[in-house]
Design a protein around this motif. Structure first.
Motif, PDB file in Angstrom:
ATOM      1  N   PRO A  21      -6.183  -1.612  -2.815  1.00  0.00           N
ATOM      2  CA  PRO A  21      -7.121  -2.733  -2.772  1.00  0.00           C
ATOM      3  C   PRO A  21      -7.472  -3.005  -1.327  1.00  0.00           C
ATOM      4  O   PRO A  21      -6.617  -3.431  -0.560  1.00  0.00           O
ATOM      5  CB  PRO A  21      -6.291  -3.881  -3.344  1.00  0.00           C
ATOM      6  N   MET A  22      -8.659  -2.752  -0.932  1.00  0.00           N
ATOM      7  CA  MET A  22      -9.011  -2.907   0.480  1.00  0.00           C
ATOM      8  C   MET A  22     -10.078  -3.984   0.588  1.00  0.00           C
ATOM      9  O   MET A  22     -11.259  -3.729   0.332  1.00  0.00           O
ATOM     10  CB  MET A  22      -9.503  -1.575   1.052  1.00  0.00           C
ATOM     11  N   ALA A  23      -9.630  -5.195   0.966  1.00  0.00           N
ATOM     12  CA  ALA A  23     -10.562  -6.319   1.057  1.00  0.00           C
ATOM     13  C   ALA A  23     -11.726  -5.913   1.947  1.00  0.00           C
ATOM     14  O   ALA A  23     -11.526  -5.435   3.060  1.00  0.00           O
ATOM     15  CB  ALA A  23      -9.849  -7.542   1.618  1.00  0.00           C
ATOM     16  N   SER A  25     -13.707  -3.387   1.642  1.00  0.00           N
ATOM     17  CA  SER A  25     -14.083  -1.971   1.544  1.00  0.00           C
ATOM     18  C   SER A  25     -14.027  -1.431   0.113  1.00  0.00           C
ATOM     19  O   SER A  25     -14.718  -0.477  -0.218  1.00  0.00           O
ATOM     20  CB  SER A  25     -13.158  -1.103   2.417  1.00  0.00           C
ATOM     21  N   PHE A  73      -3.438 -11.941  -1.045  1.00  0.00           N
ATOM     22  CA  PHE A  73      -2.482 -12.112   0.048  1.00  0.00           C
ATOM     23  C   PHE A  73      -1.598 -13.329  -0.258  1.00  0.00           C
ATOM     24  O   PHE A  73      -2.107 -14.385  -0.619  1.00  0.00           O
ATOM     25  CB  PHE A  73      -3.215 -12.376   1.367  1.00  0.00           C
ATOM     26  N   GLY A 218       0.888   5.132   2.569  1.00  0.00           N
ATOM     27  CA  GLY A 218       0.884   5.328   4.019  1.00  0.00           C
ATOM     28  C   GLY A 218       0.816   6.788   4.381  1.00  0.00           C
ATOM     29  O   GLY A 218       1.793   7.530   4.243  1.00  0.00           O
ATOM     30  N   THR A 241      -6.898   4.728   2.988  1.00  0.00           N
ATOM     31  CA  THR A 241      -7.812   5.438   3.897  1.00  0.00           C
ATOM     32  C   THR A 241      -8.537   6.583   3.197  1.00  0.00           C
ATOM     33  O   THR A 241      -9.745   6.767   3.380  1.00  0.00           O
ATOM     34  CB  THR A 241      -7.011   5.976   5.106  1.00  0.00           C
ATOM     35  N   GLY A 324      -5.956   4.610   8.631  1.00  0.00           N
ATOM     36  CA  GLY A 324      -4.590   5.045   8.887  1.00  0.00           C
ATOM     37  C   GLY A 324      -4.479   6.367   9.617  1.00  0.00           C
ATOM     38  O   GLY A 324      -5.487   6.981   9.998  1.00  0.00           O
TER      39      GLY A 324
HETATM   40  C1  LIG Z   1      -9.569  -0.701   5.184  1.00  0.00           C
HETATM   41  C2  LIG Z   1      -8.262  -1.106   4.568  1.00  0.00           C
HETATM   42  C3  LIG Z   1      -8.136  -2.383   4.007  1.00  0.00           C
HETATM   43  C4  LIG Z   1      -6.940  -2.761   3.388  1.00  0.00           C
HETATM   44  N1  LIG Z   1      -6.875  -3.970   2.767  1.00  0.00           N
HETATM   45  C5  LIG Z   1      -5.801  -4.269   1.986  1.00  0.00           C
HETATM   46  C6  LIG Z   1      -5.816  -5.421   1.136  1.00  0.00           C
HETATM   47  O1  LIG Z   1      -6.786  -6.183   1.104  1.00  0.00           O
HETATM   48  N2  LIG Z   1      -4.711  -5.644   0.381  1.00  0.00           N
HETATM   49  C7  LIG Z   1      -3.627  -4.804   0.376  1.00  0.00           C
HETATM   50  O2  LIG Z   1      -2.666  -5.048  -0.359  1.00  0.00           O
HETATM   51  N3  LIG Z   1      -3.598  -3.715   1.172  1.00  0.00           N
HETATM   52  C8  LIG Z   1      -4.660  -3.420   1.950  1.00  0.00           C
HETATM   53  N4  LIG Z   1      -4.648  -2.276   2.724  1.00  0.00           N
HETATM   54  C9  LIG Z   1      -3.421  -1.446   2.793  1.00  0.00           C
HETATM   55  C10 LIG Z   1      -3.314  -0.523   1.578  1.00  0.00           C
HETATM   56  O3  LIG Z   1      -2.911  -1.251   0.445  1.00  0.00           O
HETATM   57  C11 LIG Z   1      -2.300   0.610   1.756  1.00  0.00           C
HETATM   58  O4  LIG Z   1      -1.032   0.108   2.071  1.00  0.00           O
HETATM   59  C12 LIG Z   1      -2.695   1.635   2.802  1.00  0.00           C
HETATM   60  O5  LIG Z   1      -4.079   1.888   2.788  1.00  0.00           O
HETATM   61  C13 LIG Z   1      -1.948   2.945   2.576  1.00  0.00           C
HETATM   62  O6  LIG Z   1      -2.060   3.806   3.663  1.00  0.00           O
HETATM   63  P1  LIG Z   1      -3.272   4.843   3.895  1.00  0.00           P
HETATM   64  O7  LIG Z   1      -4.395   3.998   4.408  1.00  0.00           O
HETATM   65  O8  LIG Z   1      -2.741   5.787   4.891  1.00  0.00           O
HETATM   66  O9  LIG Z   1      -3.595   5.479   2.573  1.00  0.00           O
HETATM   67  C14 LIG Z   1      -5.828  -1.879   3.375  1.00  0.00           C
HETATM   68  C15 LIG Z   1      -5.966  -0.612   3.960  1.00  0.00           C
HETATM   69  C16 LIG Z   1      -7.161  -0.217   4.540  1.00  0.00           C
HETATM   70  C17 LIG Z   1      -7.275   1.164   5.121  1.00  0.00           C
END
Ligand SMILES: Cc1cc2nc3c(=O)[nH]c(=O)nc-3n(C[C@H](O)[C@H](O)[C@H](O)COP(=O)(O)O)c2cc1C
Length: 361
Positions: A21-23, A25, A73, A218, A241, A324
Protein backbone atom coordinates in the motif's frame (compact mmCIF):
# COMPACT_ATOMS: atom_id res chain seq x y z
CA UNK A 1 3.81 -24.49 -6.41
CA UNK A 2 4.11 -22.47 -3.17
CA UNK A 3 6.08 -24.26 -0.43
CA UNK A 4 3.59 -23.07 2.16
CA UNK A 5 0.10 -21.67 1.66
CA UNK A 6 -0.45 -20.11 5.09
CA UNK A 7 -0.78 -16.58 3.71
CA UNK A 8 -2.79 -17.63 0.64
CA UNK A 9 -5.25 -19.45 2.91
CA UNK A 10 -5.49 -16.55 5.37
CA UNK A 11 -6.09 -13.92 2.68
CA UNK A 12 -8.00 -16.20 0.28
CA UNK A 13 -5.66 -15.37 -2.60
CA UNK A 14 -3.98 -17.52 -5.25
CA UNK A 15 -0.43 -16.16 -5.09
CA UNK A 16 1.25 -14.90 -1.87
CA UNK A 17 2.30 -11.61 -3.42
CA UNK A 18 1.05 -8.40 -1.81
CA UNK A 19 1.39 -5.15 -3.72
CA UNK A 20 2.43 -2.72 -0.99
CA UNK A 21 0.00 0.00 0.00
CA UNK A 22 1.83 3.10 -1.12
CA UNK A 23 0.03 6.27 -0.09
CA UNK A 24 0.00 8.56 -3.12
CA UNK A 25 1.36 5.93 -5.54
CA UNK A 26 -0.96 2.92 -5.28
CA UNK A 27 -4.10 3.63 -7.28
CA UNK A 28 -7.36 1.64 -7.34
CA UNK A 29 -6.41 0.56 -10.88
CA UNK A 30 -3.08 -0.84 -9.65
CA UNK A 31 -4.62 -2.65 -6.68
CA UNK A 32 -7.43 -4.11 -8.80
CA UNK A 33 -5.00 -5.37 -11.45
CA UNK A 34 -2.89 -7.12 -8.78
CA UNK A 35 -5.92 -8.68 -7.08
CA UNK A 36 -7.33 -9.81 -10.44
CA UNK A 37 -4.00 -11.52 -11.20
CA UNK A 38 -4.28 -13.52 -7.96
CA UNK A 39 -2.16 -11.39 -5.62
CA UNK A 40 -3.40 -8.92 -3.00
CA UNK A 41 -3.82 -5.33 -4.19
CA UNK A 42 -3.54 -2.62 -1.56
CA UNK A 43 -4.39 1.05 -1.21
CA UNK A 44 -2.41 3.38 1.07
CA UNK A 45 -5.20 5.37 2.71
CA UNK A 46 -3.18 7.34 5.27
CA UNK A 47 -3.73 10.72 3.67
CA UNK A 48 -7.20 10.16 2.16
CA UNK A 49 -10.18 12.14 3.39
CA UNK A 50 -13.36 10.13 4.10
CA UNK A 51 -15.09 10.88 0.79
CA UNK A 52 -11.91 10.14 -1.19
CA UNK A 53 -11.51 6.85 0.63
CA UNK A 54 -15.15 5.86 0.03
CA UNK A 55 -14.74 6.72 -3.65
CA UNK A 56 -11.44 4.80 -4.03
CA UNK A 57 -12.92 1.73 -2.32
CA UNK A 58 -15.98 1.89 -4.61
CA UNK A 59 -13.70 2.10 -7.68
CA UNK A 60 -11.69 -0.86 -6.43
CA UNK A 61 -14.79 -2.96 -5.74
CA UNK A 62 -16.13 -2.14 -9.20
CA UNK A 63 -12.90 -3.45 -10.78
CA UNK A 64 -12.32 -6.64 -8.82
CA UNK A 65 -14.33 -9.22 -6.93
CA UNK A 66 -11.15 -10.54 -5.30
CA UNK A 67 -9.79 -9.61 -1.83
CA UNK A 68 -7.98 -6.29 -1.37
CA UNK A 69 -6.29 -4.40 1.45
CA UNK A 70 -6.73 -0.89 2.88
CA UNK A 71 -3.75 0.50 4.80
CA UNK A 72 -3.51 3.08 7.59
CA UNK A 73 -0.84 4.69 9.73
CA UNK A 74 -1.07 4.14 13.48
CA UNK A 75 0.74 7.20 14.77
CA UNK A 76 0.04 9.34 17.80
CA UNK A 77 -1.34 12.85 17.59
CA UNK A 78 1.59 15.13 16.71
CA UNK A 79 2.35 17.81 19.27
CA UNK A 80 5.43 19.68 18.12
CA UNK A 81 6.64 22.11 20.81
CA UNK A 82 7.20 25.78 20.00
CA UNK A 83 10.92 25.35 20.72
CA UNK A 84 11.31 22.46 18.23
CA UNK A 85 9.33 24.36 15.59
CA UNK A 86 11.48 27.48 16.11
CA UNK A 87 14.71 25.51 15.75
CA UNK A 88 13.44 23.71 12.61
CA UNK A 89 12.46 27.05 11.07
CA UNK A 90 15.98 28.39 11.70
CA UNK A 91 17.48 25.21 10.21
CA UNK A 92 15.37 25.46 7.03
CA UNK A 93 15.46 29.25 6.58
CA UNK A 94 18.58 29.21 4.34
CA UNK A 95 16.88 26.73 2.01
CA UNK A 96 13.74 28.86 1.84
CA UNK A 97 15.99 31.86 0.99
CA UNK A 98 17.88 29.87 -1.66
CA UNK A 99 14.62 28.97 -3.40
CA UNK A 100 13.13 32.47 -2.85
CA UNK A 101 10.23 31.03 -0.91
CA UNK A 102 10.01 33.75 1.74
CA UNK A 103 9.49 32.81 5.37
CA UNK A 104 8.96 29.17 6.42
CA UNK A 105 5.47 28.56 7.88
CA UNK A 106 5.43 29.92 11.45
CA UNK A 107 2.64 27.61 12.56
CA UNK A 108 1.89 23.94 12.04
CA UNK A 109 -1.74 22.99 11.50
CA UNK A 110 -3.31 20.69 14.10
CA UNK A 111 -3.38 17.13 12.84
CA UNK A 112 -5.23 14.15 14.25
CA UNK A 113 -3.77 10.79 15.13
CA UNK A 114 -3.31 8.34 12.26
CA UNK A 115 -6.11 5.90 13.01
CA UNK A 116 -8.91 7.30 15.17
CA UNK A 117 -12.51 6.25 15.89
CA UNK A 118 -13.80 8.05 12.80
CA UNK A 119 -11.39 6.08 10.58
CA UNK A 120 -12.35 2.86 12.33
CA UNK A 121 -16.06 3.54 11.70
CA UNK A 122 -15.29 4.27 8.05
CA UNK A 123 -13.34 1.01 7.65
CA UNK A 124 -16.22 -0.89 9.24
CA UNK A 125 -18.60 0.83 6.81
CA UNK A 126 -16.42 -0.15 3.80
CA UNK A 127 -15.57 -3.61 5.17
CA UNK A 128 -12.45 -4.43 3.15
CA UNK A 129 -11.42 -8.09 3.40
CA UNK A 130 -7.99 -7.03 4.75
CA UNK A 131 -6.58 -3.98 6.58
CA UNK A 132 -2.91 -3.38 7.22
CA UNK A 133 -1.23 -0.97 9.58
CA UNK A 134 2.12 0.82 9.56
CA UNK A 135 3.88 2.08 12.74
CA UNK A 136 2.14 -0.39 15.09
CA UNK A 137 -1.36 -1.63 15.92
CA UNK A 138 -4.51 0.24 16.91
CA UNK A 139 -5.91 -0.29 20.45
CA UNK A 140 -7.57 -3.54 21.50
CA UNK A 141 -11.11 -2.19 21.11
CA UNK A 142 -10.42 -1.33 17.47
CA UNK A 143 -8.76 -4.71 16.88
CA UNK A 144 -11.76 -6.51 18.41
CA UNK A 145 -14.23 -4.56 16.27
CA UNK A 146 -12.25 -5.28 13.07
CA UNK A 147 -12.02 -8.97 13.92
CA UNK A 148 -15.72 -9.19 14.75
CA UNK A 149 -16.38 -7.76 11.27
CA UNK A 150 -14.30 -10.60 9.79
CA UNK A 151 -11.49 -8.31 8.59
CA UNK A 152 -7.98 -9.82 8.45
CA UNK A 153 -5.35 -7.61 10.15
CA UNK A 154 -1.73 -7.26 9.00
CA UNK A 155 0.91 -4.96 10.45
CA UNK A 156 4.56 -4.18 9.96
CA UNK A 157 7.53 -5.00 12.20
CA UNK A 158 11.10 -3.84 11.62
CA UNK A 159 12.60 -6.01 14.38
CA UNK A 160 11.77 -9.08 16.46
CA UNK A 161 10.47 -7.13 19.48
CA UNK A 162 7.95 -5.31 17.28
CA UNK A 163 6.89 -8.61 15.68
CA UNK A 164 6.21 -10.09 19.14
CA UNK A 165 4.18 -7.00 20.05
CA UNK A 166 2.09 -7.38 16.91
CA UNK A 167 1.43 -11.05 17.62
CA UNK A 168 0.41 -10.09 21.18
CA UNK A 169 -1.95 -7.38 19.92
CA UNK A 170 -3.91 -9.65 17.61
CA UNK A 171 -2.28 -9.29 14.18
CA UNK A 172 -3.15 -12.20 11.86
CA UNK A 173 0.17 -11.97 10.00
CA UNK A 174 3.36 -9.94 10.36
CA UNK A 175 5.02 -7.96 7.58
CA UNK A 176 8.77 -8.13 8.30
CA UNK A 177 10.12 -4.97 6.70
CA UNK A 178 13.87 -5.00 6.08
CA UNK A 179 16.22 -2.04 5.85
CA UNK A 180 16.24 -2.23 2.04
CA UNK A 181 12.58 -1.25 1.80
CA UNK A 182 11.43 1.89 0.04
CA UNK A 183 9.10 4.26 1.87
CA UNK A 184 8.63 4.90 5.57
CA UNK A 185 10.15 2.49 8.03
CA UNK A 186 7.27 0.86 9.90
CA UNK A 187 9.09 1.22 13.24
CA UNK A 188 6.61 1.47 16.10
CA UNK A 189 8.26 4.53 17.64
CA UNK A 190 9.92 7.40 15.81
CA UNK A 191 13.65 6.77 15.63
CA UNK A 192 16.52 8.53 13.97
CA UNK A 193 17.72 7.10 10.68
CA UNK A 194 20.52 4.78 11.68
CA UNK A 195 21.01 1.07 11.67
CA UNK A 196 18.15 -1.15 10.61
CA UNK A 197 17.87 -4.92 10.22
CA UNK A 198 18.14 -6.16 6.62
CA UNK A 199 15.49 -8.47 5.14
CA UNK A 200 17.86 -11.48 5.02
CA UNK A 201 18.56 -11.24 8.77
CA UNK A 202 15.10 -10.11 9.86
CA UNK A 203 12.78 -12.62 8.18
CA UNK A 204 14.09 -15.90 9.69
CA UNK A 205 14.32 -14.33 13.16
CA UNK A 206 10.72 -13.11 12.96
CA UNK A 207 9.65 -16.53 11.61
CA UNK A 208 11.27 -18.15 14.67
CA UNK A 209 9.70 -15.66 17.08
CA UNK A 210 6.02 -15.62 16.07
CA UNK A 211 3.60 -18.39 15.26
CA UNK A 212 1.98 -16.40 12.45
CA UNK A 213 2.47 -16.19 8.69
CA UNK A 214 5.36 -13.83 7.99
CA UNK A 215 5.41 -11.59 4.92
CA UNK A 216 8.89 -10.53 3.78
CA UNK A 217 9.25 -6.94 2.56
CA UNK A 218 12.22 -4.89 1.43
CA UNK A 219 14.37 -5.29 -1.66
CA UNK A 220 12.25 -8.03 -3.24
CA UNK A 221 11.64 -7.36 -6.92
CA UNK A 222 11.82 -10.61 -8.89
CA UNK A 223 11.43 -14.38 -8.65
CA UNK A 224 14.86 -14.77 -7.06
CA UNK A 225 13.85 -12.52 -4.18
CA UNK A 226 10.49 -14.24 -3.72
CA UNK A 227 12.09 -17.70 -3.69
CA UNK A 228 14.67 -16.44 -1.19
CA UNK A 229 11.90 -15.12 1.08
CA UNK A 230 10.31 -18.58 1.13
CA UNK A 231 13.70 -20.16 1.82
CA UNK A 232 13.93 -17.89 4.88
CA UNK A 233 10.58 -19.20 6.13
CA UNK A 234 8.26 -16.45 4.89
CA UNK A 235 4.76 -17.33 3.69
CA UNK A 236 4.58 -14.45 1.25
CA UNK A 237 6.09 -11.16 0.14
CA UNK A 238 5.07 -7.52 0.06
CA UNK A 239 6.56 -5.58 -2.86
CA UNK A 240 6.39 -1.80 -3.11
CA UNK A 241 9.13 -0.34 -5.31
CA UNK A 242 8.72 -3.13 -7.88
CA UNK A 243 5.14 -1.95 -8.60
CA UNK A 244 6.08 1.75 -8.93
CA UNK A 245 6.99 1.29 -12.62
CA UNK A 246 3.70 -0.40 -13.52
CA UNK A 247 1.44 1.40 -15.97
CA UNK A 248 -1.36 1.67 -13.39
CA UNK A 249 0.81 3.15 -10.58
CA UNK A 250 0.41 6.82 -9.68
CA UNK A 251 4.19 7.31 -9.89
CA UNK A 252 5.00 10.73 -11.34
CA UNK A 253 7.23 11.20 -14.40
CA UNK A 254 10.37 12.36 -12.54
CA UNK A 255 10.31 9.33 -10.19
CA UNK A 256 9.69 6.92 -13.10
CA UNK A 257 12.75 8.42 -14.84
CA UNK A 258 14.89 8.13 -11.68
CA UNK A 259 13.90 4.48 -11.24
CA UNK A 260 14.68 3.75 -14.90
CA UNK A 261 18.31 4.67 -14.27
CA UNK A 262 18.46 3.67 -10.58
CA UNK A 263 21.45 1.99 -8.98
CA UNK A 264 21.71 0.08 -5.70
CA UNK A 265 23.23 3.19 -4.05
CA UNK A 266 20.56 5.75 -5.05
CA UNK A 267 18.70 5.95 -1.75
CA UNK A 268 19.21 6.69 1.95
CA UNK A 269 17.06 6.64 5.06
CA UNK A 270 16.08 10.15 6.11
CA UNK A 271 13.59 11.77 8.46
CA UNK A 272 14.14 15.25 7.02
CA UNK A 273 10.97 15.23 4.92
CA UNK A 274 8.25 13.90 7.20
CA UNK A 275 9.72 13.65 10.70
CA UNK A 276 9.94 9.83 10.51
CA UNK A 277 12.59 7.67 8.93
CA UNK A 278 11.90 6.79 5.29
CA UNK A 279 14.01 5.37 2.46
CA UNK A 280 14.07 7.87 -0.39
CA UNK A 281 16.27 9.21 -3.15
CA UNK A 282 19.56 10.55 -1.78
CA UNK A 283 19.45 14.33 -2.26
CA UNK A 284 21.54 17.27 -1.19
CA UNK A 285 18.82 18.29 1.31
CA UNK A 286 18.58 14.81 2.89
CA UNK A 287 22.38 14.57 3.15
CA UNK A 288 22.86 18.03 4.65
CA UNK A 289 20.02 17.53 7.14
CA UNK A 290 21.66 14.26 8.21
CA UNK A 291 25.10 15.85 8.54
CA UNK A 292 23.84 18.41 11.05
CA UNK A 293 20.90 16.86 12.83
CA UNK A 294 18.45 18.93 14.89
CA UNK A 295 15.21 17.80 16.48
CA UNK A 296 12.48 18.00 13.85
CA UNK A 297 8.72 18.52 14.17
CA UNK A 298 6.65 15.39 14.80
CA UNK A 299 5.48 13.18 11.95
CA UNK A 300 3.65 14.20 9.82
CA UNK A 301 3.82 17.91 10.74
CA UNK A 302 7.38 18.14 9.36
CA UNK A 303 5.90 17.72 5.86
CA UNK A 304 4.35 21.17 6.20
CA UNK A 305 7.87 22.63 6.45
CA UNK A 306 9.59 20.43 3.83
CA UNK A 307 6.88 20.27 1.13
CA UNK A 308 7.38 23.86 -0.12
CA UNK A 309 11.06 23.01 -0.70
CA UNK A 310 10.33 19.75 -2.56
CA UNK A 311 7.59 21.38 -4.63
CA UNK A 312 9.63 24.44 -5.63
CA UNK A 313 12.85 22.69 -6.51
CA UNK A 314 13.48 22.12 -10.21
CA UNK A 315 16.99 20.60 -9.90
CA UNK A 316 16.06 17.76 -7.58
CA UNK A 317 18.19 18.92 -4.62
CA UNK A 318 15.11 18.87 -2.37
CA UNK A 319 12.99 16.24 -4.12
CA UNK A 320 11.24 13.61 -1.98
CA UNK A 321 11.14 10.40 -4.01
CA UNK A 322 10.39 7.26 -2.01
CA UNK A 323 11.84 4.06 -3.43
CA UNK A 324 14.01 1.18 -2.27
CA UNK A 325 17.43 -0.36 -2.79
CA UNK A 326 16.29 -2.83 -5.48
CA UNK A 327 14.73 -0.23 -7.82
CA UNK A 328 17.20 -1.11 -10.59
CA UNK A 329 15.41 -4.48 -10.92
CA UNK A 330 12.09 -2.81 -11.82
CA UNK A 331 10.18 -3.77 -14.96
CA UNK A 332 7.83 -1.40 -16.79
CA UNK A 333 4.85 -3.69 -17.23
CA UNK A 334 1.11 -3.67 -16.63
CA UNK A 335 0.61 -4.85 -13.02
CA UNK A 336 -1.22 -8.08 -13.89
CA UNK A 337 1.61 -9.05 -16.23
CA UNK A 338 4.17 -8.24 -13.54
CA UNK A 339 2.38 -10.55 -11.07
CA UNK A 340 2.28 -13.36 -13.65
CA UNK A 341 5.97 -12.79 -14.47
CA UNK A 342 6.92 -12.88 -10.77
CA UNK A 343 5.00 -16.13 -10.27
CA UNK A 344 6.61 -17.75 -13.34
CA UNK A 345 10.11 -16.61 -12.33
CA UNK A 346 9.67 -17.93 -8.79
CA UNK A 347 8.56 -21.30 -10.17
CA UNK A 348 11.68 -21.43 -12.34
CA UNK A 349 13.92 -20.67 -9.34
CA UNK A 350 12.20 -23.35 -7.22
CA UNK A 351 12.65 -25.87 -10.08
CA UNK A 352 16.28 -24.93 -10.62
CA UNK A 353 17.04 -25.23 -6.90
CA UNK A 354 15.33 -28.60 -6.55
CA UNK A 355 16.89 -30.13 -9.67
CA UNK A 356 20.31 -28.56 -9.22
CA UNK A 357 20.09 -26.96 -12.67
CA UNK A 358 21.54 -23.52 -13.26
CA UNK A 359 19.48 -20.82 -11.56
CA UNK A 360 17.83 -18.62 -14.19
CA UNK A 361 19.39 -15.16 -14.33
C1 LIG B 1 6.46 4.97 -2.65
C2 LIG B 1 6.23 4.13 -1.43
C3 LIG B 1 5.19 4.46 -0.56
C4 LIG B 1 4.93 3.66 0.56
N1 LIG B 1 3.85 3.96 1.34
C5 LIG B 1 3.46 3.08 2.31
C6 LIG B 1 2.20 3.24 2.98
O1 LIG B 1 1.46 4.19 2.72
N2 LIG B 1 1.88 2.32 3.91
C7 LIG B 1 2.68 1.24 4.21
O2 LIG B 1 2.31 0.42 5.05
N3 LIG B 1 3.86 1.07 3.59
C8 LIG B 1 4.25 1.95 2.64
N4 LIG B 1 5.44 1.74 1.96
C9 LIG B 1 6.34 0.64 2.38
C10 LIG B 1 5.88 -0.70 1.79
O3 LIG B 1 4.76 -1.18 2.49
C11 LIG B 1 6.95 -1.80 1.86
O4 LIG B 1 7.39 -1.99 3.17
C12 LIG B 1 8.15 -1.55 0.97
O5 LIG B 1 7.78 -0.96 -0.26
C13 LIG B 1 8.89 -2.85 0.69
O6 LIG B 1 10.14 -2.63 0.12
P1 LIG B 1 10.42 -2.44 -1.45
O7 LIG B 1 10.01 -1.03 -1.74
O8 LIG B 1 11.87 -2.67 -1.59
O9 LIG B 1 9.58 -3.44 -2.20
C14 LIG B 1 5.75 2.54 0.85
C15 LIG B 1 6.80 2.23 -0.03
C16 LIG B 1 7.03 3.00 -1.16
C17 LIG B 1 8.15 2.61 -2.09
Amino acid sequence: MWPNRRLCDLLKIEHPIIQAPMAGSATPELAAAVSNAGGLGSLGCASMLPDGLRHAARQLRASTERPFNLNFFVCPQPGTSDAVLASAIERLRPYYEELALGEPPARLPPMGPGFDDARLDLVLEIRPPVVSFHFGMPDSTAVDRLKTAGIVILSTATNVAEALKLADSGADAVIAQGWEAGGHRGSHAPNSPGDGVGTMALVPQVVDAVNLPVIAAGGIADGRGIAAAFALGASGVQIGTGFLSCDEAGTDGPRRALIRSATDMDTMVTDAFSGRAARAKRTRYALEMEQSRTQLPDFPQMIVLSAPLSNADARGDFAFHLYGQAAALNRELPAGQLVRTLVAETGEVFDALSTGKTTPA
